[in-house]
Design a protein around this motif. Structure first.
Motif, mmCIF file in Angstrom:
data_model
loop_
_atom_site.group_PDB
_atom_site.id
_atom_site.type_symbol
_atom_site.label_atom_id
_atom_site.label_comp_id
_atom_site.label_asym_id
_atom_site.label_seq_id
_atom_site.Cartn_x
_atom_site.Cartn_y
_atom_site.Cartn_z
ATOM 1 N N ASN A 106 0.825 -1.223 0.000
ATOM 2 C CA ASN A 106 0.000 0.000 0.000
ATOM 3 C C ASN A 106 0.856 1.269 0.000
ATOM 4 O O ASN A 106 0.505 2.277 0.611
ATOM 5 C CB ASN A 106 -0.947 0.015 1.204
ATOM 6 N N GLY A 107 2.016 1.194 -0.687
ATOM 7 C CA GLY A 107 2.889 2.352 -0.811
ATOM 8 C C GLY A 107 3.871 2.537 0.328
ATOM 9 O O GLY A 107 4.644 3.511 0.328
ATOM 10 N N TYR A 108 3.884 1.611 1.303
ATOM 11 C CA TYR A 108 4.827 1.726 2.423
ATOM 12 C C TYR A 108 6.246 1.545 1.898
ATOM 13 O O TYR A 108 6.516 0.653 1.090
ATOM 14 C CB TYR A 108 4.504 0.680 3.493
ATOM 15 N N GLU A 133 0.194 -16.880 2.473
ATOM 16 C CA GLU A 133 0.795 -16.281 1.277
ATOM 17 C C GLU A 133 0.451 -14.803 1.172
ATOM 18 O O GLU A 133 1.026 -14.083 0.364
ATOM 19 C CB GLU A 133 0.318 -17.032 0.031
ATOM 20 N N LYS A 134 -0.487 -14.354 1.986
ATOM 21 C CA LYS A 134 -0.834 -12.940 2.089
ATOM 22 C C LYS A 134 -0.590 -12.479 3.525
ATOM 23 O O LYS A 134 -0.717 -13.260 4.468
ATOM 24 C CB LYS A 134 -2.308 -12.710 1.711
ATOM 25 N N MET A 135 -0.266 -11.191 3.660
ATOM 26 C CA MET A 135 0.049 -10.660 4.981
ATOM 27 C C MET A 135 -1.169 -10.662 5.897
ATOM 28 O O MET A 135 -1.067 -10.972 7.085
ATOM 29 C CB MET A 135 0.603 -9.234 4.850
ATOM 30 N N HIS A 136 -2.320 -10.297 5.345
ATOM 31 C CA HIS A 136 -3.536 -10.215 6.158
ATOM 32 C C HIS A 136 -4.599 -11.144 5.584
ATOM 33 O O HIS A 136 -5.107 -10.917 4.491
ATOM 34 C CB HIS A 136 -4.059 -8.778 6.212
ATOM 35 N N ASP A 175 0.966 11.558 8.103
ATOM 36 C CA ASP A 175 1.521 10.671 7.072
ATOM 37 C C ASP A 175 0.581 9.524 6.711
ATOM 38 O O ASP A 175 0.820 8.777 5.760
ATOM 39 C CB ASP A 175 2.892 10.123 7.482
ATOM 40 N N GLY A 176 -0.513 9.384 7.464
ATOM 41 C CA GLY A 176 -1.500 8.351 7.162
ATOM 42 C C GLY A 176 -1.142 6.960 7.657
ATOM 43 O O GLY A 176 -1.902 6.015 7.460
#
Length: 248
Positions: free
Chosen positions: A61-63, A172-175, A216-217
């Motif tokens: 997500n842009g991190y 396989e996914k973080m969340h 910074d969100g």
């Protein structure tokens, strides 16, 4: 939908967890007054690369960073940067390791130099609350049993439990599903089954449990500026009981 993992898939996640745990052990030796959170982040990314893994958080997500570095009143998702750690700080380093497509997630809070007795109490209780939750991560229990054990212990020690940020399934996914709160009544939520892999990651505060978000969100802080700590493991639910895939 909750995805159950095979024993082979859990073993792959355990290998990712071993790299993550080794990285935390190295970071523990680096934590001292005078080091920047950016230096820790750069070390973690290089360590993963050296071990054939990648930082799953980077680009999420842009991190932009390999880790989250949350200092003092920052609950979670703090940006690594030029901040120089000071004697008496506490800092939480959170990272997700991707090894051949399988993930492991673990956060650890560290004392910088000599911390106050109040800060040490926060660290000790937060860590203990994690393990009290893990004890109940057994087949047949419900997610709420984990949540309630953490909240009951933490509040009994005079600390508050963050509501806005919780644990989760991982693979396989973080969340993934299910969500794993660290508060609430027992005997509620999904029943734990063999093959589930979840994170348990209590965030406890000295003051209010309420948070606020920086401009910074990402960076979440305690509303009252009080100290916050977090400890997190990735846990597999097995016939032999909970297995910590990120054990140090």
């Amino acid at each position: 939908m909750i995805t159950l993992k095979t024993k082979e898939q859990i073993e792959l996640m355990k290998k990712a967890g071993e790299i993550l745990a080794a990285c935390h052990r190295e970071i523990a030796g680096m934590i001292r007054p005078g080091i920047t959170t950016q230096e820790i982040d750069q070390f973690a990314e290089a360590f993963m690369k050296k071990n054939g893994a990648t930082p799953e958080q980077k680009g999420y997500n842009g991190y932009q960073y390999a880790t989250c570095a949350s200092v003092n009143d920052v609950i979670c998702h703090g940006f690594p940067g030029k901040y120089v750690l000071q004697d008496g700080d506490i800092v939480t380093i959170d990272m997700v390791v991707n090894l051949n497509g399988w993930l492991a997630d673990s956060a650890w809070s560290y004392a910088v130099g000599q911390v106050t007795p109040e800060a040490q109490h926060l660290l000790d209780v937060t860590k203990t609350s994690l393990y009290k939750g893990i004890e109940l991560a057994v087949i047949g229990n419900r997610i709420g049993d984990i949540s309630n054990a953490i909240q009951t212990y933490a509040e009994g020690e005079g600390l508050s439990v963050v509501r806005e940020f919780i644990g989760h399934g991982i693979g396989e996914k973080m969340h993934e599903e299910p969500q794993v709160p660290h508060y609430g009544p027992p005997h509620r939520g999904p029943r734990l089954k063999e093959g589930m892999v979840i994170t348990i990651e209590p965030m406890l505060n000295i003051g209010t449990y309420r948070s606020k978000l920086d401009s910074d969100g990402w960076t979440a802080r305690t509303q009252d500026g009080s100290l916050s700590a977090q400890y997190e493991h990735t846990i597999a639910i097995t016939a032999d009981g909970p297995v910590i895939l990120t054990a140090q």
